[in-house]
Scaffold this active site. Structure first.
Site, PDB file in Angstrom:
ATOM      1  N   ARG A  52      43.937  50.810  56.226  1.00 58.44           N
ATOM      2  CA  ARG A  52      42.792  50.849  55.311  1.00 58.44           C
ATOM      3  C   ARG A  52      43.100  51.799  54.153  1.00 58.44           C
ATOM      4  O   ARG A  52      42.729  51.575  53.017  1.00 58.44           O
ATOM      5  CB  ARG A  52      41.516  51.288  56.044  1.00 58.44           C
ATOM      6  CG  ARG A  52      40.312  51.163  55.139  1.00 58.44           C
ATOM      7  CD  ARG A  52      38.949  51.633  55.696  1.00 58.44           C
ATOM      8  NE  ARG A  52      38.806  51.717  57.090  1.00 58.44           N
ATOM      9  CZ  ARG A  52      38.889  52.859  57.789  1.00 58.44           C
ATOM     10  NH1 ARG A  52      39.121  54.010  57.182  1.00 58.44           N
ATOM     11  NH2 ARG A  52      38.737  52.860  59.096  1.00 58.44           N
ATOM     12  N   TYR A 104      27.861  39.378  34.387  1.00 58.37           N
ATOM     13  CA  TYR A 104      28.075  38.525  35.554  1.00 58.37           C
ATOM     14  C   TYR A 104      26.873  38.649  36.508  1.00 58.37           C
ATOM     15  O   TYR A 104      26.439  39.760  36.809  1.00 58.37           O
ATOM     16  CB  TYR A 104      29.389  38.925  36.250  1.00 58.37           C
ATOM     17  CG  TYR A 104      29.544  38.285  37.593  1.00 58.37           C
ATOM     18  CD1 TYR A 104      29.527  36.893  37.726  1.00 58.37           C
ATOM     19  CD2 TYR A 104      29.683  39.045  38.746  1.00 58.37           C
ATOM     20  CE1 TYR A 104      29.642  36.293  38.971  1.00 58.37           C
ATOM     21  CE2 TYR A 104      29.806  38.453  39.990  1.00 58.37           C
ATOM     22  CZ  TYR A 104      29.778  37.074  40.089  1.00 58.37           C
ATOM     23  OH  TYR A 104      29.883  36.487  41.323  1.00 58.37           O
ATOM     24  N   ASP A 176      34.510  45.971  32.361  1.00 56.08           N
ATOM     25  CA  ASP A 176      34.932  44.866  33.215  1.00 56.08           C
ATOM     26  C   ASP A 176      35.845  44.001  32.355  1.00 56.08           C
ATOM     27  O   ASP A 176      35.392  43.278  31.464  1.00 56.08           O
ATOM     28  CB  ASP A 176      33.694  44.088  33.701  1.00 56.08           C
ATOM     29  CG  ASP A 176      34.064  42.953  34.652  1.00 56.08           C
ATOM     30  OD1 ASP A 176      35.195  42.434  34.550  1.00 56.08           O
ATOM     31  OD2 ASP A 176      33.213  42.564  35.474  1.00 56.08           O
ATOM     32  N   LYS A 201      40.206  36.093  39.328  1.00 62.66           N
ATOM     33  CA  LYS A 201      40.217  35.252  38.129  1.00 62.66           C
ATOM     34  C   LYS A 201      41.614  35.216  37.505  1.00 62.66           C
ATOM     35  O   LYS A 201      42.550  34.804  38.143  1.00 62.66           O
ATOM     36  CB  LYS A 201      39.142  35.756  37.169  1.00 62.66           C
ATOM     37  CG  LYS A 201      37.775  35.970  37.848  1.00 62.66           C
ATOM     38  CD  LYS A 201      37.201  34.666  38.316  1.00 62.66           C
ATOM     39  CE  LYS A 201      36.036  34.743  39.294  1.00 62.66           C
ATOM     40  NZ  LYS A 201      35.277  35.935  39.469  1.00 62.66           N
TER      41      LYS A 201
HETATM   42  C1  LIG Z   1      33.155  39.225  34.915  1.00 62.64           C
HETATM   43  C2  LIG Z   1      33.132  39.272  36.418  1.00 62.64           C
HETATM   44  N1  LIG Z   1      33.143  40.453  37.038  1.00 62.64           N
HETATM   45  C3  LIG Z   1      33.110  40.549  38.387  1.00 62.64           C
HETATM   46  C4  LIG Z   1      33.055  39.426  39.182  1.00 62.64           C
HETATM   47  C5  LIG Z   1      33.003  39.561  40.682  1.00 62.64           C
HETATM   48  O1  LIG Z   1      34.255  39.297  41.240  1.00 62.64           O
HETATM   49  P1  LIG Z   1      34.500  38.661  42.695  1.00 62.64           P
HETATM   50  O2  LIG Z   1      33.967  37.263  42.682  1.00 62.64           O
HETATM   51  O3  LIG Z   1      35.993  38.751  42.846  1.00 62.64           O
HETATM   52  O4  LIG Z   1      33.771  39.531  43.685  1.00 62.64           O
HETATM   53  C6  LIG Z   1      33.063  38.155  38.575  1.00 62.64           C
HETATM   54  C7  LIG Z   1      33.009  36.943  39.405  1.00 62.64           C
HETATM   55  O5  LIG Z   1      32.804  35.847  38.909  1.00 62.64           O
HETATM   56  C8  LIG Z   1      33.093  38.084  37.150  1.00 62.64           C
HETATM   57  O6  LIG Z   1      33.081  36.902  36.513  1.00 62.64           O
END
Ligand SMILES: Cc1ncc(COP(=O)(O)O)c(C=O)c1O
Length: 380
Positions: A52, A104, A176, A201
């Site tokens: 971990r 998001y 982000d 992504k």
């Molecule tokens: C801009 C953005 N940030 C964070 C996330 C969250 O990521 P995860 O789906 O890997 O938990 C997403 C998911 O679509 C996203 O589009």
């Protein structure tokens, strides 16, 4: 590698943290599928005592992504939301987070439906308007949370300007960077304090893993997060760390094709009679095109447009053949979705609700003529 000549992006993506394995010379970092490690003596582990806390495959991915973002340290997580949750748990009840008004849906849900009841306040505002940002900052604001480009409206936030306003008010800036990736935008160099990613992504790039990451530039944050990673435990497995690392190797070339294809498709959509309000930061008509040009080297693979109603959007999204109807984004294959009914359903009824006729494309790296032909038949 000569320490005095830092590697360029494309080289770091393939070499940073990725020396050939010592025993057999394997050119790829092995998948160290282990949960624990033999210790040399009681309380004397070689590096880690338990997986971990760390794993060599994960460490290689983290070293490579830290190099690509120009950060001090990267921490990998089992999902983007796992990364966000761990970072937000560094704050305390009574603290406040100022977030983009287009974000998001899962980030919105985490803040409003999970962490609010734990005492973390959050507000949403238009981070593109600096006066609004200054007015919305509070003495207890700890983070300004930026997405740029935003999901799904593809707004652009001026990272350097917001960072200056946030720092003046004693807050730190989290970007982000999922949509742009470090291949197109390096937030830490623009003044941000922390970068978060959904590795799921573009970094992974092949729709075959769920992962997240945080990149730091300050030793204080590196220490705090190092503790939280182990204490909270939202870590990725070695196989997903390996897939993330493999994705990074081709990130620059993929982002180049994603961006070129998306630009061509956005320009084609603008002239289509069934389509309104094409949102793509590479279009000169985009309200923040000049800022995008300044802080990005290309404009990415995401395009949104409006076809007028939920019914029209569903019918287009259900008719494409090459664009798969699916949530997520950022992989080699093209995807289409209707945000209000799918990825952003959690915003329905809130001030963040997106238009019902909005369609979001994640433009892949297929031949752009085939993608346009697919959209043409779907739009009818
Ligand atoms: C801009 C953005 N940030 C964070 C996330 C969250 O990521 P995860 O789906 O890997 O938990 C997403 C998911 O679509 C996203 O589009």
């Amino acid at each position: 590698m000569d320490e005095r000549s830092p590697m360029r992006f494309e080289t770091a993506a393939i070499h940073a943290g990725q020396d050939p394995e010592a025993l057999y010379g394997a050119v790829n970092v092995p998948i160290y599928q282990t949960s624990t490690y033999v210790q040399d003596a009681v309380g004397k582990p070689k590096v880690w005592d338990y997986a971990r806390g760390g794993n060599p495959t994960r460490a290689a991915f983290e070293a490579a992504l830290a190099a690509l973002e120009g950060g001090e340290r990267c921490f990998a997580f089992g999902s983007g939301l796992g990364a966000e949750t761990t970072l937000l748990l560094a704050l305390r009840p009574g603290d406040h987070v100022l977030v983009s008004d287009d974000v998001y849906g899962g980030t919105y849900r985490l803040l409003s439906k999970v962490l609010e009841s734990w005492g973390l306040a959050s507000d949403h505002c238009d981070l593109a308007d600096l006066d609004v940002v200054r007015r919305s900052l509070r003495p207890e604001t700890r983070f300004v949370w930026i997405e740029t480009p935003t999901n799904p409206l593809l707004k652009i936030v001026d990272v350097a300007a917001v960072a200056e306003a946030a720092h003046d008010a004693g807050a730190e800036v989290v970007v982000d960077n999922t949509f742009a990736t470090p291949a197109l935008q390096r937030p830490l160099e623009l003044g941000a304090d922390l970068v978060v990613h959904s590795v799921t992504k573009y970094l992974g790039g092949h729709s075959d893993l769920i992962g997240g990451a945080i990149v730091t530039k300050d030793p204080g944050w590196t220490d705090r997060l190092g503790f939280l990673v182990n204490a909270v435990g939202a870590v990725p497995g070695p196989m997903d760390s390996y897939l993330g690392l493999r994705g990074l190797k081709t990130l620059a070339v993929r982002m180049d094709v994603h961006s070129r294809n998306a630009q061509t498709i956005a320009e084609w959509l603008v002239q289509h009679p069934q389509v309104a309000d094409v949102r793509y930061p590479g279009l000169p008509t985009h309200p923040m095109h000049e800022v995008a040009k300044r802080q990005m080297t290309a404009f990415g693979g995401m395009v949104s447009f409006d076809v007028g109603s939920a019914e029209a959007a569903a019918s287009v999204a259900e008719r494409t053949r090459l664009f798969f109807l699916a949530e997520s984004l950022g992989a080699v294959e093209s995807l289409i979705e209707v945000p209000l009914a799918m990825t952003h359903a959690s915003t329905a009824g809130s001030t963040l609700e997106v238009p019902p006729g909005l369609i979001r494309l994640s433009v892949g790296i297929e031949h752009v003529d085939d993608l346009i032909a697919d959209l043409e038949q779907a739009l009818g």
